[in-house]
Enzyme design. Structure first.
Site, PDB file in Angstrom:
ATOM      1  N   LEU A  79       0.941  -1.118   0.024  1.00 53.20           N
ATOM      2  CA  LEU A  79      -0.036   0.062   0.066  1.00 53.20           C
ATOM      3  C   LEU A  79       0.956   1.225   0.066  1.00 53.20           C
ATOM      4  CD1 LEU A  79      -2.712  -0.982   2.744  1.00 53.20           C
ATOM      5  CD2 LEU A  79      -2.852  -0.601   0.275  1.00 53.20           C
ATOM      6  N   ASP A  80       0.453   2.244  -0.624  1.00 50.46           N
ATOM      7  CA  ASP A  80       1.374   3.473  -0.566  1.00 50.46           C
ATOM      8  C   ASP A  80       1.434   4.042   1.041  1.00 50.46           C
ATOM      9  OD1 ASP A  80       1.292   3.532  -3.248  1.00 50.46           O
ATOM     10  OD2 ASP A  80      -0.544   4.816  -3.499  1.00 50.46           O
TER      11      ASP A  80
END
Ligand code: URA
Length: 238
Positions: free
Chosen positions: A105-106
């Site tokens: 995930l960012d």
């Protein structure tokens, strides 16, 4: 069923080098089934083994499968550069055991992140061939419109992709909130799809993987827990 010496058991559970684990044991810092053990060569059946190190209780686990409610501001990379890594949210034994994020995930994306030290599990979960749906809730800069949903469902062209990519489903949740379900895991996919459809992602949260939802795990931001087999069984394609 397998029996291992106590130093090997501690090493396998992420308590450090064999030498360090032997010292922990001979120093009297380890108990097994409530009794102090100072002989590191003593054999124990690993299945269901309960032990303590520095009075902290542990259960022997061949592999670790956990869910983390990822907060914003943490990187999934193993060598984070601008923000702390997600592994800093877990006991340090997990780093020694080589626990890794399952996909990424960012740093500013929040929500459901699986982590494991089981390479086969990580590979199966991230394989593009398995089509495991991932559910995201995005907050958008400008209002969600019917046209936006139509574009996401029919497919948008992303830079560097040979063909348009479509969401497998989409629904409006609020004036500037949209749920997007994807079966691929391309770099910045939700953000890039929203941008390609003429909007902008202001915040992003992953709420489910397969049929495992963040809601059923009851984790506050930054909290994690081990997954039960019944929960792992929910991580399958629809
Ligand atoms: N899509 C994104 O743009 N970012 C994520 O973190 C996950 C999916």
């Amino acid at each position: 069923m397998s029996k291992l010496t106590l130093d090997r058991i501690l090493q396998s559970q992420g308590f450090g080098s064999r030498k360090w684990c032997r010292e922990l044991i001979t120093d009297g810092e380890v108990t097994v089934a409530g009794a102090k053990v100072t002989d590191y060569r003593q054999l124990f059946e690993t299945d269901g083994l309960e032990f303590t190190v520095y009075d902290e209780p542990w259960l022997y686990r061949e592999h670790i499968y956990i869910a983390l409610n990822k907060p914003s501001g943490y990187e999934c990379s193993r060598k984070p550069s601008h923000h702390p890594g997600v592994l800093t949210l877990l006991p340090e034994q997990f780093t020694w055991r080589d626990v890794q994020p399952v996909g990424r995930l960012d740093h500013d994306t929040t929500g459901l992140l699986l982590m494991s030290d089981d390479g086969a599990f990580i590979h199966a979960q991230t394989s593009p061939r398995r089509h495991i749906p991932k559910v995201y809730v995005a907050t958008t800069d400008t209002p969600v419109t019917g046209a936006l949903i139509e574009q996401l469902l029919s497919g948008v062209q992303l830079h560097d992709e040979p063909a348009p990519i479509a969401a497998s489903s989409c629904r409006q949740l609020g004036d500037r909130e949209i749920e997007i379900v994807l079966e691929q895991g391309k770099y910045h996919q939700v953000k890039r799809m929203l941008a390609a459809a003429g909007n902008h992602c202001a915040a992003l949260r992953r709420t489910a993987i397969g049929k495992l939802t963040l809601g059923m795990l009851d984790l506050d931001a930054g909290e994690w827990r081990y997954l039960e087999q019944a929960e792992l069984d929910l991580l399958v394609p629809e």
